[in-house]
Write a protein that holds these residues in place. Structure first.
Motif, short mmCIF file in Angstrom:
data_model
loop_
_atom_site.label_atom_id
_atom_site.label_comp_id
_atom_site.label_asym_id
_atom_site.label_seq_id
_atom_site.Cartn_x
_atom_site.Cartn_y
_atom_site.Cartn_z
N LYS A 131 6.94 -3.94 0.78
CA LYS A 131 7.85 -5.08 0.48
C LYS A 131 8.68 -4.65 -0.75
O LYS A 131 8.26 -4.55 -1.74
N ILE A 132 10.33 -4.29 -0.75
CA ILE A 132 10.97 -3.99 -1.87
C ILE A 132 10.92 -5.38 -2.60
O ILE A 132 11.20 -6.38 -2.28
N GLY A 133 11.07 -5.00 -3.87
CA GLY A 133 10.99 -6.11 -4.93
C GLY A 133 9.53 -6.66 -5.16
O GLY A 133 9.60 -7.61 -5.97
N GLY A 134 8.61 -6.11 -4.65
CA GLY A 134 7.31 -6.48 -5.07
C GLY A 134 6.78 -7.48 -3.94
O GLY A 134 7.38 -8.20 -3.14
N ARG A 135 5.46 -7.54 -3.90
CA ARG A 135 4.85 -8.09 -2.90
C ARG A 135 3.78 -9.24 -3.61
O ARG A 135 2.88 -8.75 -4.33
N GLY A 164 10.23 -3.02 -9.93
CA GLY A 164 9.48 -4.21 -9.68
C GLY A 164 9.00 -4.21 -8.23
O GLY A 164 8.26 -5.14 -7.84
N SER A 165 9.24 -3.10 -7.42
CA SER A 165 8.84 -3.12 -6.00
C SER A 165 7.18 -2.83 -6.20
O SER A 165 6.43 -3.22 -5.38
#
Lengths: 296, 148
Positions: free
Chosen positions: B45-49, A12-13
């Motif tokens: 950014k880990i987890g998405g941006r 999901g990153s």
């Protein structure tokens, strides 16, 4: 068994997507910059920053919109040399304001973010131990941001003052595949030319950046009273032979001039006060060769 | 797998436990300093941006010492300097730091008129460093940081 490329998601990153957005943003920011020219040399102390500052001023005097990126993150000097070290960048919309030097030349440098004095660049980390594993990545990220997050406006040419090292041009070329070319700076010493020779090979064969030509800096000293010229370095190997060996253009020689060093120390324009000096004429001549090569 | 709990960050590392909502099987992800730093180095950014990065966000937030007057990029709770802590904070919808009992007792021992300022300083520092719990160790770090 799946390979790395078969993995459908990174949890999901979307790291690849984020990196792609960063690259697109960089391209968009530099869309109005006609030419990017790297000023490089494998050898430190040969005068890359001096040549960069002087050429930016020369091109500006000739009516071209020139900008300067100081890509020497750990030894930034352009802001001081161009008299804008007191500028504090601030954000406006989606980018930060560059400093504006003589003739409104936009300049961005790590120097503008550091406290005055002798504070070095230190990157935050849980520990500085093992920093050799990640420091170059942080520096590339910072370099990308200095390029992509600065209001450069419309430029005919952006000069990028690189840190010493034959690898620096290749790093920049990875970030900016459309570099117009590179100027290589040397001095008339055998050691400098040995190192610079490797940089020329690296530029043309590995980084595959066109080499615009070789600039010989600190080439002799002219007496201001009688015009007598003498060599600064014993042996004084001719840099034009280095250019011949590598089949690149020899753009000219800039003699040592104490007034030039003084002007850069004080952040004032040498060409404004001394355009008719031997060094001034040499700089203007090299600027002519550069804009002819770029077909500005 | 669903996020279940986390430990740390402590000394640059943290453990995140995931649990299967069906059978309860758990796995843990352990971070280490070097890997975390490498991810941070990419400026992602880990987890998405979903938001747009502030200009020179990575440079300004990663420089240990910068010029007075340069705007800082204060990270929100979900945008800590540790990319993994940011992800965990966001996943657990955490918007407040917790204080350990000894740290809280130490805070209470400070004269009341300066206590709010100390609390703010300590919490700001903790957020910048990506801590989710304020311990006495963190307070010592803040003290040392302010004495620099």
């Amino acid at each position: 068994m799946k390979s790395y490329h078969d993995i459908a998601s990174d949890g999901g990153s979307n790291v690849l997507e984020q990196v792609s957005v960063q690259r697109k943003h960089l391209e968009e920011r530099l869309a109005d910059v006609r030419h990017i020219v790297a000023v490089a040399s494998g050898k430190g102390g040969v005068g890359k920053s001096t040549v960069t500052a002087c050429l930016a001023s020369a091109l500006n005097r000739k009516g071209y919109a020139a900008g300067v990126l100081d890509a020497d993150l750990n030894g930034p000097s352009m802001a001081h040399m161009m008299g804008v070290q007191d500028h504090i960048p601030y954000s406006r919309d989606d980018a930060m304001t560059p400093a504006l030097s003589h003739g409104r030349i936009p300049i961005m440098s790590m120097d503008l973010f550091l406290p005055p004095g002798s504070t070095p660049v230190i990157w935050q980390a849980p520990t500085q131990r093992g920093a050799y594993t990640w420091r170059s990545m942080v520096e590339m990220s910072a370099l990308r941001e200095l390029l992509a997050d600065t209001h450069w406006g419309t430029l005919d040419i952006m000069l990028v003052d690189l840190a010493p090292g034959a690898d620096k041009l290749q790093n920049l070329a990875d970030l900016l595949p459309n570099i117009s070319g590179t100027l290589i700076v040397t001095t008339p010493t055998a050691v400098a030319q040995m190192v610079v020779g490797r940089s020329i090979t690296m530029a043309s064969d590995v980084a595959q950046v066109p080499v615009i030509g070789l600039v010989e800096n600190m080439s002799g000293n002219t007496c201001r009273r009688c015009g007598h010229e003498e060599a600064l370095f014993t042996g004084n190997p001719a840099a034009h032979k280095l250019a011949q060996r590598h089949d690149i253009a020899y753009l000219g020689r800039i003699p040592f001039d104490a007034r030039l060093a003084y002007c850069l120390d004080e952040g004032i324009s040498f060409l404004k006060d001394y355009p008719e000096s031997t060094a001034g004429k040499a700089i203007l001549s090299i600027a002519d060769a550069l804009h002819a090569w770029l077909d500005l | 797998m669903a996020l279940h709990e986390w430990h740390g960050p402590s000394d640059g590392t943290m453990s995140i436990v995931y649990s299967c909502p069906n059978c309860g099987r758990q796995i843990a992800m352990l971070t280490n300093q070097a890997e975390t730093q490498i991810v941070r180095s990419l400026g992602v950014k880990i987890g998405g941006r979903s938001d747009v990065a502030a200009p020179m966000e990575s440079l300004r937030s990663n420089l240990a010492m910068q010029r007075e007057g340069v705007e800082t990029t204060r990270p929100s709770t979900s945008q800590t300097k540790c990319p993994f802590t940011g992800m965990v904070n966001e996943a657990f919808a955490r918007d407040a730091l917790t204080w350990s009992d000894p740290a809280l007792a130490r805070l209470e021992s400070i004269p009341a008129f300066v206590r709010p300022m100390v609390r703010t300083n300590v919490e700001d520092y903790a957020r910048e460093q990506g801590y989710v719990e304020i311990t006495e160790l963190v307070m010592d770090e803040v003290k040392a940081h302010l004495e620099m």
